[in-house]
Design a protein around this motif. Structure first.
Motif, PDB file in Angstrom:
ATOM      1  N   TYR A   8       0.891  -1.137  -0.097  1.00  0.00           N
ATOM      2  CA  TYR A   8      -0.024  -0.009  -0.091  1.00  0.00           C
ATOM      3  C   TYR A   8       0.810   1.188   0.237  1.00  0.00           C
ATOM      4  CZ  TYR A   8      -3.108   3.612   1.943  1.00  0.00           C
ATOM      5  OH  TYR A   8      -3.813   4.731   2.253  1.00  0.00           O
ATOM      6  N   LYS A  10       0.740   5.810  -0.399  1.00  0.00           N
ATOM      7  CA  LYS A  10      -0.022   6.799  -0.406  1.00  0.00           C
ATOM      8  C   LYS A  10       0.661   7.909  -1.446  1.00  0.00           C
ATOM      9  CE  LYS A  10      -1.884   7.300   3.626  1.00  0.00           C
ATOM     10  NZ  LYS A  10      -1.728   8.217   5.078  1.00  0.00           N
ATOM     11  N   GLY A  30     -12.149   5.828  -3.777  1.00  0.00           N
ATOM     12  CA  GLY A  30     -12.732   5.577  -2.865  1.00  0.00           C
ATOM     13  C   GLY A  30     -12.901   4.120  -2.344  1.00  0.00           C
ATOM     14  N   HIS A  32     -14.684   1.790  -3.655  1.00  0.00           N
ATOM     15  CA  HIS A  32     -16.106   1.268  -3.539  1.00  0.00           C
ATOM     16  C   HIS A  32     -16.448   0.139  -4.781  1.00  0.00           C
ATOM     17  CE1 HIS A  32     -16.655   2.578   0.169  1.00  0.00           C
ATOM     18  NE2 HIS A  32     -17.991   2.165   0.091  1.00  0.00           N
ATOM     19  N   ILE A  35     -12.401  -2.501  -3.706  1.00  0.00           N
ATOM     20  CA  ILE A  35     -12.273  -3.279  -2.436  1.00  0.00           C
ATOM     21  C   ILE A  35     -13.158  -4.518  -2.545  1.00  0.00           C
ATOM     22  CG2 ILE A  35     -12.377  -3.397   0.111  1.00  0.00           C
ATOM     23  CD1 ILE A  35     -11.463  -0.501  -0.047  1.00  0.00           C
ATOM     24  N   ASP A  50      -2.953   4.589  -3.142  1.00  0.00           N
ATOM     25  CA  ASP A  50      -3.934   5.607  -2.687  1.00  0.00           C
ATOM     26  C   ASP A  50      -4.007   6.973  -2.967  1.00  0.00           C
ATOM     27  OD1 ASP A  50      -5.882   6.700  -1.298  1.00  0.00           O
ATOM     28  OD2 ASP A  50      -5.565   5.883   0.814  1.00  0.00           O
ATOM     29  N   SER A  52      -6.622   8.977  -2.644  1.00  0.00           N
ATOM     30  CA  SER A  52      -7.795   9.535  -2.095  1.00  0.00           C
ATOM     31  C   SER A  52      -7.305  11.033  -1.417  1.00  0.00           C
ATOM     32  CB  SER A  52      -8.504   8.912  -1.182  1.00  0.00           C
ATOM     33  OG  SER A  52      -7.641   8.500  -0.189  1.00  0.00           O
ATOM     34  N   LYS A  53      -5.995  11.012  -1.187  1.00  0.00           N
ATOM     35  CA  LYS A  53      -5.646  12.250  -0.342  1.00  0.00           C
ATOM     36  C   LYS A  53      -5.068  13.316  -1.222  1.00  0.00           C
ATOM     37  CE  LYS A  53      -6.095  10.014   3.553  1.00  0.00           C
ATOM     38  NZ  LYS A  53      -6.759   8.756   3.198  1.00  0.00           N
ATOM     39  N   ARG A 106     -18.476   7.809  -0.309  1.00  0.00           N
ATOM     40  CA  ARG A 106     -17.120   7.144  -0.093  1.00  0.00           C
ATOM     41  C   ARG A 106     -16.649   6.899  -1.676  1.00  0.00           C
ATOM     42  NH1 ARG A 106     -13.177   7.124   3.378  1.00  0.00           N
ATOM     43  NH2 ARG A 106     -11.897   5.679   2.584  1.00  0.00           N
TER      44      ARG A 106
ATOM     45  N   TYR B   3       1.870  -1.896   8.441  1.00  0.00           N
ATOM     46  CA  TYR B   3       1.810  -0.527   8.184  1.00  0.00           C
ATOM     47  C   TYR B   3       1.336   0.205   9.383  1.00  0.00           C
ATOM     48  CZ  TYR B   3       2.193  -1.757   3.269  1.00  0.00           C
ATOM     49  OH  TYR B   3       2.505  -1.934   2.077  1.00  0.00           O
ATOM     50  N   ILE B  53     -16.878   8.189   9.460  1.00  0.00           N
ATOM     51  CA  ILE B  53     -15.390   8.631   9.484  1.00  0.00           C
ATOM     52  C   ILE B  53     -15.645  10.147   9.231  1.00  0.00           C
ATOM     53  CG2 ILE B  53     -13.201   8.710   7.843  1.00  0.00           C
ATOM     54  CD1 ILE B  53     -13.929   5.980   7.028  1.00  0.00           C
ATOM     55  N   VAL B  63     -13.658  -0.381   3.544  1.00  0.00           N
ATOM     56  CA  VAL B  63     -12.725   0.268   3.673  1.00  0.00           C
ATOM     57  C   VAL B  63     -11.363  -0.368   4.153  1.00  0.00           C
ATOM     58  CG1 VAL B  63     -12.311   2.737   4.816  1.00  0.00           C
ATOM     59  CG2 VAL B  63     -14.459   2.408   4.394  1.00  0.00           C
ATOM     60  N   LEU B  64     -10.271   0.022   3.779  1.00  0.00           N
ATOM     61  CA  LEU B  64      -9.170  -0.528   4.269  1.00  0.00           C
ATOM     62  C   LEU B  64      -8.786   0.271   5.708  1.00  0.00           C
ATOM     63  CD1 LEU B  64      -6.967  -1.008   1.088  1.00  0.00           C
ATOM     64  CD2 LEU B  64      -8.305  -2.663   2.392  1.00  0.00           C
ATOM     65  N   VAL B  66      -5.907   1.030   6.850  1.00  0.00           N
ATOM     66  CA  VAL B  66      -4.765   1.959   6.393  1.00  0.00           C
ATOM     67  C   VAL B  66      -5.298   3.324   5.771  1.00  0.00           C
ATOM     68  CG1 VAL B  66      -2.919   0.407   5.971  1.00  0.00           C
ATOM     69  CG2 VAL B  66      -4.347   0.794   4.057  1.00  0.00           C
ATOM     70  N   GLN B  67      -6.604   3.179   4.943  1.00  0.00           N
ATOM     71  CA  GLN B  67      -7.247   4.464   4.364  1.00  0.00           C
ATOM     72  C   GLN B  67      -7.880   5.457   5.693  1.00  0.00           C
ATOM     73  OE1 GLN B  67     -10.050   2.167   1.814  1.00  0.00           O
ATOM     74  NE2 GLN B  67      -9.510   3.748   0.531  1.00  0.00           N
ATOM     75  N   ASP B  69      -6.109   6.227   8.228  1.00  0.00           N
ATOM     76  CA  ASP B  69      -4.773   6.714   8.909  1.00  0.00           C
ATOM     77  C   ASP B  69      -5.320   8.180   8.833  1.00  0.00           C
ATOM     78  OD1 ASP B  69      -2.505   6.967   9.916  1.00  0.00           O
ATOM     79  OD2 ASP B  69      -1.544   7.213   8.119  1.00  0.00           O
TER      80      ASP B  69
END
Lengths: 280, 154
Positions: A8, A10, A30, A32, A35, A50, A52-53, A106, B3, B53, B63-64, B66-67, B69
């Motif tokens: 994983y 980020k 997200g 959805h 996953i 990831d 998403s940030k 999400r 992680y 969340i 949702v993981l 780690v997401q 965090d």
């Protein structure tokens, strides 16, 4: 259900995400669509990146001639957006029909179209909206017309090492005059049939029509025979019934335990009519 | 590979080391022993695993961990304050909003999301907000009444 193991990472920017994207990595927005796929072990990427940030992917921008939507914008954000409600009401209508509030909080627009589920709502809506998809890779960005974006069953114009950054919806008379209706699978709320229409009008006469259908075939499509038949017609019940003939012409219609081929054909016809009548 | 994540759960700061594939619902239940969050369908349909969340209801089975965090999570255990039931919990108690109770934590967390956005929902709006939460006992009627009770009280 537990997915196979993966790494994983980020990403802080789109550029960084692209640099992390090697052959066996997947983008996580997200999550959805991704996953559930991982939990069912239908896919086992070595690494998830990831995005998403990443701040730059989170905004809806109201420009002079278009509205641009970051790939990381959630369905809930689209459902609440005022400029989209004015300039492209079918976007908000579709957003409110996706899954449920938890899913909408999400799931993202970019994630949904990258996944390209044949029963997803967005493909039909973006097709009717004549949207454009901006894609970034290590060489820069490219823009793909929505008519060229959806290629087949879970297949898009995205190449390896590419990320969707923006979806742009033009501000047109047609998009202002648009609607989305769907017949949903009651548990998953995916579309068994979903229809988006955008009509440019000259007074009471239809000047042009764009119609997107989802859930019917293995990829979203426009019934161009119906779009053509509508041009020059007045928008009323009789002309709709006359123009909407065989919306699955030349299309291989899906069949599953929710709806047989013949029932889906029937539903497609009914929902194109309903979407058009919503604009009367 | 492990992680490290740091997040707030029901007001408490928590640091944990876990595999990237750890699902948030499993993390809450197995690592933090917060077993109020239930896992029903495990495919984001039934809503039993709903938590917040950063104040928004999500299905924690999709949702993981780690997401999550750096986020602020509220589970059903975080509803009551200083031993006092939250008005939503009180509503489910007063209006018999549950039978077997399996769906109840998810129902209450979705109700909280609804009442934050819309403090005075109509019956129709409550029923629509609950579309992602399945109850197989009550026929939803008393759940709707429970949420109306909470809305009046809040």
């Amino acid at each position: 259900m537990i997915p196979f193991s993966f790494e994983y990472k980020k990403a802080a920017s789109v550029k960084e995400a692209i640099s992390m994207l090697d052959g066996d990595a997947k983008i996580l927005g997200g999550g959805h669509s991704l996953i559930p796929t991982l939990k069912l072990r239908l896919d086992s990427p070595a690494c998830l990146i990831d995005i998403s940030k990443i701040e730059s992917l989170q905004h809806i921008r109201d420009n002079d001639n278009s509205i641009s939507i970051g790939a990381g914008v959630t369905h809930a954000q689209i459902a609440e957006d005022k400029s989209l409600a004015t300039h492209c009401p079918m976007m908000g209508q579709a957003a409110k029909e996706i899954g449920d509030i938890q899913v909408r909080n999400r799931g993202t627009l970019g994630g949904s179209i990258a996944h390209a589920d044949p029963a997803a709502d967005w493909p039909a809506v973006l097709l009717a909206a004549n949207a454009q998809v901006t894609i970034q890779n290590s060489n820069g960005t490219r823009t793909v017309d929505i008519d060229q974006f959806f290629k087949g069953f879970f297949e898009t114009a995205l190449e390896e090492g590419e990320i969707i950054t923006t979806i742009t919806v033009p501000k047109t008379m047609a998009n202002q005059n648009s609607a989305y209706v769907k017949f949903k699978q009651p548990a998953s709320r995916f579309a068994i049939v979903g229809c988006a229409v955008a009509l440019a009008m000259n007074g009471s006469t239809i000047e042009s029509a764009r119609i997107g259908l989802t859930g019917v075939a293995d990829v979203t499509y426009r019934p161009d025979n119906v779009e053509k038949a509508l041009i020059g017609e007045d928008l009323n019940e009789a002309s709709i019934d006359k123009s909407v003939q065989d919306v699955t012409d030349g299309v291989s219609v899906m069949s599953d335990h929710y709806a047989s081929e013949s029932y889906r054909k029937h539903l497609a016809q009914v929902f194109v009519k309903r979407a058009l009548k919503k604009l009367m | 590979m492990a992680y490290k994540i740091t997040l707030t759960v029901n007001g408490k700061t928590i640091t944990a080391e876990l595999e990237a594939r750890t699902i948030l619902a499993d993390f809450l239940r197995e690592h933090l022993s917060l077993t109020g969050t239930h896992i029903g369908c495990d495919t984001s349909s039934c809503g039993a695993c709903t938590v917040h969340i950063n104040g928004a209801a999500v299905k924690s089975c999709t949702v993981l961990a780690v997401q999550a965090d750096g986020t602020d999570i509220t589970t059903v255990e975080g509803l009551s304050q200083n031993g006092n039931l939250h008005p939503i919990q009180e509503g489910f108690n007063q209006e018999h909003g549950l039978q077997c109770g399996f769906c109840t934590p998810g129902m209450m967390m979705t109700a909280k999301d609804l009442l934050q956005r819309n403090p005075n929902p109509s019956e129709q709006e409550i029923r629509e907000a609950l579309e992602g939460n399945f109850c197989r006992c009550t026929g939803y009627h008393n759940i709707v009444k429970s949420i109306q009770y909470a809305a009046n009280k809040m």
